[in-house]
Design a protein around this motif. Sequence first.
Motif, mmCIF file in Angstrom:
data_model
loop_
_atom_site.group_PDB
_atom_site.id
_atom_site.type_symbol
_atom_site.label_atom_id
_atom_site.label_comp_id
_atom_site.label_asym_id
_atom_site.label_seq_id
_atom_site.Cartn_x
_atom_site.Cartn_y
_atom_site.Cartn_z
ATOM 1 N N LYS A 7 -9.522 -2.452 -60.688
ATOM 2 C CA LYS A 7 -8.784 -3.073 -61.849
ATOM 3 C C LYS A 7 -9.332 -4.616 -61.884
ATOM 4 C CE LYS A 7 -6.234 0.122 -62.734
ATOM 5 N NZ LYS A 7 -6.439 1.265 -63.798
ATOM 6 N N LEU A 8 -9.583 -5.185 -63.185
ATOM 7 C CA LEU A 8 -9.706 -6.551 -63.195
ATOM 8 C C LEU A 8 -8.457 -7.185 -63.458
ATOM 9 C CD1 LEU A 8 -11.672 -8.826 -63.647
ATOM 10 C CD2 LEU A 8 -11.497 -8.085 -66.307
ATOM 11 N N PHE A 9 -8.060 -8.147 -62.763
ATOM 12 C CA PHE A 9 -6.989 -8.956 -62.873
ATOM 13 C C PHE A 9 -7.413 -10.515 -63.401
ATOM 14 C CE2 PHE A 9 -6.447 -5.763 -59.489
ATOM 15 C CZ PHE A 9 -5.072 -5.321 -59.815
ATOM 16 N N ARG A 10 -6.694 -10.662 -64.502
ATOM 17 C CA ARG A 10 -6.875 -12.014 -65.069
ATOM 18 C C ARG A 10 -5.676 -12.991 -64.428
ATOM 19 N NH1 ARG A 10 -10.408 -15.277 -68.372
ATOM 20 N NH2 ARG A 10 -9.522 -17.236 -68.481
ATOM 21 N N ILE A 11 -6.026 -13.865 -63.614
ATOM 22 C CA ILE A 11 -4.965 -14.730 -62.922
ATOM 23 C C ILE A 11 -4.543 -16.030 -63.916
ATOM 24 C CG2 ILE A 11 -4.085 -15.917 -60.777
ATOM 25 C CD1 ILE A 11 -4.745 -12.946 -60.582
ATOM 26 N N THR A 12 -3.585 -16.647 -63.791
ATOM 27 C CA THR A 12 -3.129 -17.675 -64.786
ATOM 28 C C THR A 12 -4.052 -19.043 -64.261
ATOM 29 O OG1 THR A 12 -1.177 -18.271 -63.306
ATOM 30 C CG2 THR A 12 -0.677 -16.951 -65.184
#
Length: 99
Positions: A7-12
């Motif tokens: 998966k691709l996770f976009r972090i804050t």
Amino acid sequence: KEMIDVKLFRITTGEEVVAELVSETDDTVTVKNGLVVLPTNTGVGFAPWATVIDQENPEITVSKRHVVYIVPVQEDVAKRYNEMFGSKLITPDKKKLIV
């Protein structure tokens, strides 16, 4: 062995991390073998996300408060990731039947 659930996770913090999704709860996601997505002149590249963690236990649990979104990755990215971290089994490209 099946392909890894990548998966691709976009972090804050703004980082985009490609990683294997290990588990998920209402409040957290646990991932392993995270790679930061880096723009390059020819597209994108990858660099280790957490470089000094114990490689015997490479899982990281992240609070969902710090995750902007989680989405599937493109098939070619999943294939590259599986070549690096998976069973080393490379699945052939899908062939289209022309009738």
